[in-house]
Design a protein around this motif. Structure first.
Motif, PDB file in Angstrom:
ATOM      1  N   GLY A 225       0.811  -1.207   0.000  1.00  0.00           N
ATOM      2  CA  GLY A 225       0.000   0.000   0.000  1.00  0.00           C
ATOM      3  C   GLY A 225       0.843   1.255   0.000  1.00  0.00           C
ATOM      4  O   GLY A 225       0.486   2.270  -0.613  1.00  0.00           O
ATOM      5  N   THR A 226       1.989   1.212   0.686  1.00  0.00           N
ATOM      6  CA  THR A 226       2.914   2.350   0.684  1.00  0.00           C
ATOM      7  C   THR A 226       3.453   2.587  -0.711  1.00  0.00           C
ATOM      8  O   THR A 226       3.523   3.724  -1.187  1.00  0.00           O
ATOM      9  CB  THR A 226       4.075   2.091   1.661  1.00  0.00           C
ATOM     10  OG1 THR A 226       3.562   1.723   2.930  1.00  0.00           O
ATOM     11  CG2 THR A 226       4.943   3.325   1.808  1.00  0.00           C
ATOM     12  N   ASN A 227       3.846   1.513  -1.390  1.00  0.00           N
ATOM     13  CA  ASN A 227       4.387   1.660  -2.749  1.00  0.00           C
ATOM     14  C   ASN A 227       3.340   2.203  -3.711  1.00  0.00           C
ATOM     15  O   ASN A 227       3.648   3.049  -4.557  1.00  0.00           O
ATOM     16  CB  ASN A 227       4.917   0.310  -3.241  1.00  0.00           C
ATOM     17  CG  ASN A 227       6.168  -0.121  -2.500  1.00  0.00           C
ATOM     18  OD1 ASN A 227       6.967   0.712  -2.084  1.00  0.00           O
ATOM     19  ND2 ASN A 227       6.348  -1.416  -2.335  1.00  0.00           N
TER      20      ASN A 227
ATOM     21  N   MET B  30      -7.302   9.133   3.151  1.00  0.00           N
ATOM     22  CA  MET B  30      -6.702   8.164   4.066  1.00  0.00           C
ATOM     23  C   MET B  30      -6.266   6.905   3.334  1.00  0.00           C
ATOM     24  O   MET B  30      -7.010   6.348   2.530  1.00  0.00           O
ATOM     25  CB  MET B  30      -7.691   7.829   5.177  1.00  0.00           C
ATOM     26  CG  MET B  30      -8.124   9.076   5.943  1.00  0.00           C
ATOM     27  SD  MET B  30      -9.051   8.774   7.458  1.00  0.00           S
ATOM     28  CE  MET B  30     -10.484   7.893   6.847  1.00  0.00           C
ATOM     29  N   ASN B  31      -5.060   6.444   3.659  1.00  0.00           N
ATOM     30  CA  ASN B  31      -4.379   5.433   2.863  1.00  0.00           C
ATOM     31  C   ASN B  31      -4.360   4.046   3.511  1.00  0.00           C
ATOM     32  O   ASN B  31      -3.397   3.330   3.403  1.00  0.00           O
ATOM     33  CB  ASN B  31      -2.926   5.882   2.606  1.00  0.00           C
ATOM     34  CG  ASN B  31      -2.232   4.999   1.583  1.00  0.00           C
ATOM     35  OD1 ASN B  31      -2.729   4.812   0.477  1.00  0.00           O
ATOM     36  ND2 ASN B  31      -1.092   4.439   1.944  1.00  0.00           N
ATOM     37  N   ASN B  32      -5.404   3.663   4.228  1.00  0.00           N
ATOM     38  CA  ASN B  32      -5.425   2.323   4.805  1.00  0.00           C
ATOM     39  C   ASN B  32      -6.817   1.712   4.616  1.00  0.00           C
ATOM     40  O   ASN B  32      -7.300   1.634   3.502  1.00  0.00           O
ATOM     41  CB  ASN B  32      -5.046   2.369   6.290  1.00  0.00           C
ATOM     42  CG  ASN B  32      -3.647   2.928   6.515  1.00  0.00           C
ATOM     43  OD1 ASN B  32      -3.505   4.099   6.830  1.00  0.00           O
ATOM     44  ND2 ASN B  32      -2.627   2.111   6.373  1.00  0.00           N
ATOM     45  N   GLN B  33      -7.442   1.298   5.687  1.00  0.00           N
ATOM     46  CA  GLN B  33      -8.817   0.815   5.649  1.00  0.00           C
ATOM     47  C   GLN B  33      -9.534   1.375   6.874  1.00  0.00           C
ATOM     48  O   GLN B  33      -8.888   1.861   7.810  1.00  0.00           O
ATOM     49  CB  GLN B  33      -8.860  -0.711   5.628  1.00  0.00           C
ATOM     50  CG  GLN B  33      -8.219  -1.371   6.845  1.00  0.00           C
ATOM     51  CD  GLN B  33      -8.676  -2.808   7.013  1.00  0.00           C
ATOM     52  OE1 GLN B  33      -9.847  -3.133   6.833  1.00  0.00           O
ATOM     53  NE2 GLN B  33      -7.738  -3.685   7.375  1.00  0.00           N
ATOM     54  N   PRO B  34     -10.854   1.336   6.896  1.00  0.00           N
ATOM     55  CA  PRO B  34     -11.586   2.003   7.992  1.00  0.00           C
ATOM     56  C   PRO B  34     -11.142   1.607   9.393  1.00  0.00           C
ATOM     57  O   PRO B  34     -11.041   2.461  10.273  1.00  0.00           O
ATOM     58  CB  PRO B  34     -13.040   1.598   7.728  1.00  0.00           C
ATOM     59  CG  PRO B  34     -13.107   1.433   6.250  1.00  0.00           C
ATOM     60  CD  PRO B  34     -11.781   0.830   5.862  1.00  0.00           C
TER      61      PRO B  34
ATOM     62  N   CYS C  52      -9.146   2.101   0.275  1.00  0.00           N
ATOM     63  CA  CYS C  52      -9.128   0.779   0.905  1.00  0.00           C
ATOM     64  C   CYS C  52      -8.251  -0.143   0.063  1.00  0.00           C
ATOM     65  O   CYS C  52      -8.655  -0.596  -1.008  1.00  0.00           O
ATOM     66  CB  CYS C  52     -10.553   0.245   1.016  1.00  0.00           C
ATOM     67  SG  CYS C  52     -10.738  -1.070   2.211  1.00  0.00           S
ATOM     68  N   ARG C  53      -7.046  -0.426   0.562  1.00  0.00           N
ATOM     69  CA  ARG C  53      -6.036  -1.114  -0.241  1.00  0.00           C
ATOM     70  C   ARG C  53      -5.938  -2.608   0.038  1.00  0.00           C
ATOM     71  O   ARG C  53      -5.094  -3.295  -0.534  1.00  0.00           O
ATOM     72  CB  ARG C  53      -4.670  -0.453  -0.030  1.00  0.00           C
ATOM     73  CG  ARG C  53      -4.633   0.992  -0.501  1.00  0.00           C
ATOM     74  CD  ARG C  53      -3.224   1.546  -0.498  1.00  0.00           C
ATOM     75  NE  ARG C  53      -3.172   2.912  -0.993  1.00  0.00           N
ATOM     76  CZ  ARG C  53      -3.114   3.261  -2.264  1.00  0.00           C
ATOM     77  NH1 ARG C  53      -3.114   2.321  -3.194  1.00  0.00           N
ATOM     78  NH2 ARG C  53      -3.059   4.526  -2.624  1.00  0.00           N
ATOM     79  N   ILE C  54      -6.778  -3.099   0.924  1.00  0.00           N
ATOM     80  CA  ILE C  54      -6.770  -4.526   1.248  1.00  0.00           C
ATOM     81  C   ILE C  54      -8.195  -4.931   1.588  1.00  0.00           C
ATOM     82  O   ILE C  54      -9.041  -4.076   1.864  1.00  0.00           O
ATOM     83  CB  ILE C  54      -5.812  -4.804   2.425  1.00  0.00           C
ATOM     84  CG1 ILE C  54      -5.512  -6.292   2.542  1.00  0.00           C
ATOM     85  CG2 ILE C  54      -6.357  -4.242   3.729  1.00  0.00           C
ATOM     86  CD1 ILE C  54      -4.373  -6.606   3.492  1.00  0.00           C
ATOM     87  N   GLU C  55      -8.458  -6.217   1.549  1.00  0.00           N
ATOM     88  CA  GLU C  55      -9.790  -6.692   1.930  1.00  0.00           C
ATOM     89  C   GLU C  55     -10.087  -6.214   3.344  1.00  0.00           C
ATOM     90  O   GLU C  55      -9.374  -6.545   4.289  1.00  0.00           O
ATOM     91  CB  GLU C  55      -9.836  -8.220   1.859  1.00  0.00           C
ATOM     92  CG  GLU C  55     -11.197  -8.785   2.140  1.00  0.00           C
ATOM     93  CD  GLU C  55     -11.229 -10.302   2.026  1.00  0.00           C
ATOM     94  OE1 GLU C  55     -12.292 -10.878   2.301  1.00  0.00           O
ATOM     95  OE2 GLU C  55     -10.197 -10.904   1.689  1.00  0.00           O
TER      96      GLU C  55
ATOM     97  N   SER D 214      -5.099 -12.900   2.514  1.00  0.00           N
ATOM     98  CA  SER D 214      -5.914 -11.810   1.975  1.00  0.00           C
ATOM     99  C   SER D 214      -5.022 -10.839   1.227  1.00  0.00           C
ATOM    100  O   SER D 214      -3.839 -10.709   1.527  1.00  0.00           O
ATOM    101  CB  SER D 214      -6.665 -11.069   3.092  1.00  0.00           C
ATOM    102  OG  SER D 214      -5.754 -10.427   3.970  1.00  0.00           O
ATOM    103  N   GLU D 215      -5.598 -10.167   0.248  1.00  0.00           N
ATOM    104  CA  GLU D 215      -4.896  -9.150  -0.539  1.00  0.00           C
ATOM    105  C   GLU D 215      -5.914  -8.094  -0.955  1.00  0.00           C
ATOM    106  O   GLU D 215      -7.117  -8.245  -0.737  1.00  0.00           O
ATOM    107  CB  GLU D 215      -4.242  -9.764  -1.784  1.00  0.00           C
ATOM    108  CG  GLU D 215      -3.048 -10.651  -1.516  1.00  0.00           C
ATOM    109  CD  GLU D 215      -1.803  -9.895  -1.080  1.00  0.00           C
ATOM    110  OE1 GLU D 215      -1.761  -8.668  -1.283  1.00  0.00           O
ATOM    111  OE2 GLU D 215      -0.882 -10.533  -0.524  1.00  0.00           O
ATOM    112  N   GLY D 216      -5.421  -7.024  -1.550  1.00  0.00           N
ATOM    113  CA  GLY D 216      -6.293  -6.026  -2.141  1.00  0.00           C
ATOM    114  C   GLY D 216      -6.319  -6.242  -3.640  1.00  0.00           C
ATOM    115  O   GLY D 216      -7.271  -6.780  -4.220  1.00  0.00           O
ATOM    116  N   LEU D 217      -5.241  -5.831  -4.299  1.00  0.00           N
ATOM    117  CA  LEU D 217      -4.947  -6.191  -5.689  1.00  0.00           C
ATOM    118  C   LEU D 217      -3.429  -6.149  -5.778  1.00  0.00           C
ATOM    119  O   LEU D 217      -2.842  -5.083  -5.980  1.00  0.00           O
ATOM    120  CB  LEU D 217      -5.590  -5.225  -6.688  1.00  0.00           C
ATOM    121  CG  LEU D 217      -5.595  -5.747  -8.132  1.00  0.00           C
ATOM    122  CD1 LEU D 217      -6.742  -6.731  -8.337  1.00  0.00           C
ATOM    123  CD2 LEU D 217      -5.698  -4.632  -9.148  1.00  0.00           C
ATOM    124  N   PRO D 218      -2.759  -7.277  -5.593  1.00  0.00           N
ATOM    125  CA  PRO D 218      -1.307  -7.290  -5.371  1.00  0.00           C
ATOM    126  C   PRO D 218      -0.491  -6.825  -6.573  1.00  0.00           C
ATOM    127  O   PRO D 218      -0.494  -7.469  -7.622  1.00  0.00           O
ATOM    128  CB  PRO D 218      -1.016  -8.751  -5.025  1.00  0.00           C
ATOM    129  CG  PRO D 218      -2.166  -9.523  -5.575  1.00  0.00           C
ATOM    130  CD  PRO D 218      -3.354  -8.620  -5.517  1.00  0.00           C
TER     131      PRO D 218
END
Length: 409
Positions: free
Chosen positions: A20-22, A129-133, A154-157, A311-315
């Motif tokens: 997510g940082t990248n 915001m760069n994470n999830q809720p 939201c960068r991950i499930e 789990s992933e978001g979209l790797p």
């Protein structure tokens, strides 16, 4: 007449440098500075494996950053949590809710007040915001107190409770999902459909690509050795232990095979993984490289890349493996399964099914024609659908639209 750029405060509460940082950095390198004036707010000046800090990287691309110092957990909070865990030992949901309330009082609410002060002092229009809720509760509270536009990437499930869903529906102007699967999870959990937007993760498809034969020669990988590989933080969620267990089965089924497993990355699971390799009798074939900043070269050197995550978001790493024509095996989870059409652009196995994964390792090792077919199809898919330009323009459009809407309420 040209309008002044919209002032955006980007909040990242993370403690480690991940995918997510990248993705965030790829956006910040390319975002239109004439339209958006972005400042980053972090809790930690964390570093990646080569000790390069996030502050140094942001400075190099002329993005200002502020850090909110985090105080240590006070004694009263620590003792309260221990008491709650003891009294509510058999009531998991109650225990979790009580601990959350304690954290909210000593950590979340003070951080929310500090973020709100930053938003007011800087005259920001939007909090992005760069994470999830679940990791951004303080951001929701700060946005509610200041009435700025609020966008959650939201960068991950996501992990969502009923109270988190109510918070999102009450305060978020938009939730950007990095994949259709993540958006589906958001909506199934109760997040309002009109707040959910998909902007798929992407990579730079125009970057110079390493030449496989040259990289393998430089890394001293023998031509007759099949190279399995994985890249990523060595954390529990990545489930690298399943890969090693599958390789143990593969080795016992095919003792004649010449192969190596290259694990690129660092993290708290490394010692346990090294012990597991010993237990499986494959330690001599498994190489732990630690962190490397030339991941694309390693991907190009692999014959097969394996991602066994829970789990992933979209790797992005799957997209990069596909771009360099390396065959991919992935667990059938949100995000990864969106990129891999089984037997078309790669191979999928049910998460945790070590036997199935082992069989797929054998299939790719044995069938060069299959590898060529999969990699050709996968590379074409990446170039057609996952260019970084689509990703950046999609995020820019939502930042612009939601900020304008909030300013005219």
């Amino acid at each position: 007449m040209t309008s002044s750029p919209k002032k955006i405060l980007l909040l990242d509460t993370g403690r480690e440098w991940g995918g997510g940082t990248n993705s965030m950095l790829e956006l910040l390198k390319r975002i239109d500075r004439q339209r958006f004036d972005i400042t980053c707010c972090f809790y930690e000046n964390y570093a990646r494996g080569n000790q390069e800090t996030i502050e140094a990287v942001l400075q190099a691309i002329a993005i200002p950053v502020v850090f909110l110092p985090q105080r240590r957990q006070p004694l009263w909070a620590k003792l309260s949590k221990e008491l709650v865990r003891t009294l509510l030992f058999f009531h998991r949901a109650w225990k979790k809710a009580a601990v959350s309330r304690i954290d909210r009082r000593w950590r979340v609410q003070p951080n929310a007040a500090a973020i709100a002060a930053l938003l007011r002092q800087g005259g920001y229009h939007t909090l992005y915001m760069n994470n999830q809720p679940s990791t951004n509760v303080e951001g929701y509270l700060a946005a509610a107190a200041t009435q700025v536009a609020l966008i959650q990437h939201c960068r991950i499930e996501p992990v969502l409770t009923a109270s988190l869903v109510r918070m999102v529906n009450r305060h978020a102007d938009a939730v950007i999902a990095v994949s259709h699967g993540v958006q589906r999870r958001l909506r199934e959990s109760g997040v309002d459909a009109q707040r959910c937007f998909t902007v798929s993760n992407a990579i730079d498809i125009h970057q110079p690509l390493p030449v496989r034969s040259e990289v393998r020669q430089r890394f001293h990988y023998a031509e007759d050795t099949f190279i399995f590989g994985s890249i990523g933080s060595l954390i529990a969620r990545k489930s690298n232990h399943h890969i090693l267990q599958a390789l143990g089965l593969f080795q016992r089924a095919h003792p004649e095979a010449r192969w190596q497993m290259i694990i690129v990355g660092a993290g708290p699971e490394q010692a346990a993984l090294q012990q597991l390799a010993q237990k499986e009798g494959i330690a001599s074939r498994v190489v732990f490289t630690g962190f490397r900043n030339n991941a694309l070269e390693y991907l190009a050197a692999f014959d097969a890349f394996i991602l066994a995550s829970a789990s992933e978001g979209l790797p992005r790493v799957v997209l990069e493996a596909m771009l360099v024509h390396t065959a991919v095996i992935g667990s059938d989870v949100v995000g990864t399964s969106e990129l891999i059409d089984h037997n078309e652009t790669g191979l999928l196995f049910p998460y945790g099914d070590v036997q199935q994964l082992s069989q797929q390792l054998a299939v790719l090792w044995q069938d060069a024609a299959l590898r060529q077919r999969l990699t050709r199809s996968a590379a074409a898919r990446v170039r057609e659908q996952y260019s970084i330009e689509h990703y950046v323009s999609g995020v820019e459009a939502l930042l612009e639209k939601m900020t304008e809407r909030k300013q005219h309420v």
